[in-house]
Design an enzyme around this catalytic site. Structure first.
Site, PDB file in Angstrom:
ATOM      1  N   GLY A  46      34.436  37.288   5.393  1.00 61.05           N
ATOM      2  CA  GLY A  46      35.739  37.789   4.989  1.00 61.05           C
ATOM      3  C   GLY A  46      36.376  36.861   3.981  1.00 61.05           C
ATOM      4  N   GLN A  51      42.714  32.845  -1.067  1.00 62.46           N
ATOM      5  CA  GLN A  51      41.632  31.856  -0.986  1.00 62.46           C
ATOM      6  C   GLN A  51      40.926  31.647  -2.323  1.00 62.46           C
ATOM      7  OE1 GLN A  51      39.723  33.752   2.685  1.00 62.46           O
ATOM      8  NE2 GLN A  51      39.308  31.575   2.957  1.00 62.46           N
ATOM      9  N   CYS A  93      36.932  28.764   8.804  1.00 60.38           N
ATOM     10  CA  CYS A  93      37.514  29.331   7.589  1.00 60.38           C
ATOM     11  C   CYS A  93      36.929  28.631   6.369  1.00 60.38           C
ATOM     12  CB  CYS A  93      39.027  29.141   7.623  1.00 60.38           C
ATOM     13  SG  CYS A  93      39.861  29.717   6.143  1.00 60.38           S
ATOM     14  N   LEU A  94      36.601  29.415   5.348  1.00 59.58           N
ATOM     15  CA  LEU A  94      36.032  28.835   4.128  1.00 59.58           C
ATOM     16  C   LEU A  94      37.017  27.880   3.445  1.00 59.58           C
ATOM     17  CD1 LEU A  94      34.403  32.058   2.603  1.00 59.58           C
ATOM     18  CD2 LEU A  94      33.216  30.194   3.772  1.00 59.58           C
ATOM     19  N   HIS A 135      42.384  37.363  10.950  1.00 62.11           N
ATOM     20  CA  HIS A 135      42.245  36.115  10.197  1.00 62.11           C
ATOM     21  C   HIS A 135      42.641  36.324   8.724  1.00 62.11           C
ATOM     22  CE1 HIS A 135      39.937  32.238   9.397  1.00 62.11           C
ATOM     23  NE2 HIS A 135      40.112  32.728   8.184  1.00 62.11           N
ATOM     24  N   GLU A 136      42.125  37.397   8.122  1.00 63.58           N
ATOM     25  CA  GLU A 136      42.393  37.628   6.687  1.00 63.58           C
ATOM     26  C   GLU A 136      43.849  38.041   6.445  1.00 63.58           C
ATOM     27  OE1 GLU A 136      40.207  36.362   4.957  1.00 63.58           O
ATOM     28  OE2 GLU A 136      38.540  36.449   6.367  1.00 63.58           O
ATOM     29  N   HIS A 139      45.984  35.091   6.341  1.00 64.73           N
ATOM     30  CA  HIS A 139      45.939  34.413   5.029  1.00 64.73           C
ATOM     31  C   HIS A 139      47.001  34.987   4.088  1.00 64.73           C
ATOM     32  CE1 HIS A 139      42.723  31.522   4.925  1.00 64.73           C
ATOM     33  NE2 HIS A 139      41.809  32.357   5.382  1.00 64.73           N
TER      34      HIS A 139
END
Ligand SMILES: [Zn+2]
Length: 171
Positions: A46, A51, A93-94, A135-136, A139
């Site tokens: 995702g 990000q 998380c990236l 999660h997204e 963000h």
């Protein structure tokens, strides 16, 4: 299509509320395509536009990481309209590399948004997909996954991340 740079903790864009998308123009379509490419190449399941340093409400999700076309979700202005249950699972998380923590998330969610044609879509999701949606969407609201932990855990993680950033600067 270019692979975009994924920004990490410390960048102010990650803590901003991302802006609503009012018009789906060429820029937005290109951004979505590049985000999918970046998510697959990284690899990740995702990605949210902040990000890749773009403060707009756009997310891409693919639990199959490019293996199955039907799994690809591109959603504009996603909104969590219903949630049920609670489950604690490890998450990462990236944008917060090498930190994995157990986070409580709903087991089932209903998400509303728009596809790239501007058509309204509603998705019911369970399990991993429900978790990734939460999660997204977090963000887009400037919230990172570890900010769902206790204040003590949060400060320990922030300390760790600050130390790491300083070590990086010395190199
Ligand atoms: Zn993330």
């Amino acid at each position: 299509m270019p692979i975009l740079e994924i920004i990490t903790y410390g960048n102010p864009v990650l803590v901003q509320r991302a802006e609503e998308i009012k018009k789906i123009d060429k820029t937005i379509i290109e951004l979505a395509q590049n985000m999918v490419q970046t998510m697959h190449a990284t690899p990740g399941i995702g990605l949210a536009a902040p990000q890749v340093n773009v403060s707009r409400r756009l997310i891409t999700i693919d639990l199959s990481v490019g293996e199955n076309n039907e799994d690809l979700i591109i959603l504009i202005n996603p909104e969590l309209i219903n949630q049920e249950g609670e489950i604690i699972l490890e998450e990462g998380c990236l944008s917060v590399p090498e930190i994995n923590e157990k986070v409580t998330r709903p087991t089932r969610v209903v998400v509303k948004g728009m596809d790239l044609e501007g058509k309204e879509i509603m998705i019911e999701a369970e399990g991993s997909l429900a978790r990734v949606f939460c999660h997204e969407i977090d963000h887009l609201n400037g919230k990172l996954f570890f900010e769902r932990l206790s204040p003590l855990k949060q400060s320990l993680i922030k300390k760790k991340l600050r130390k790491r950033a300083q070590a990086g600067k010395v190199e």
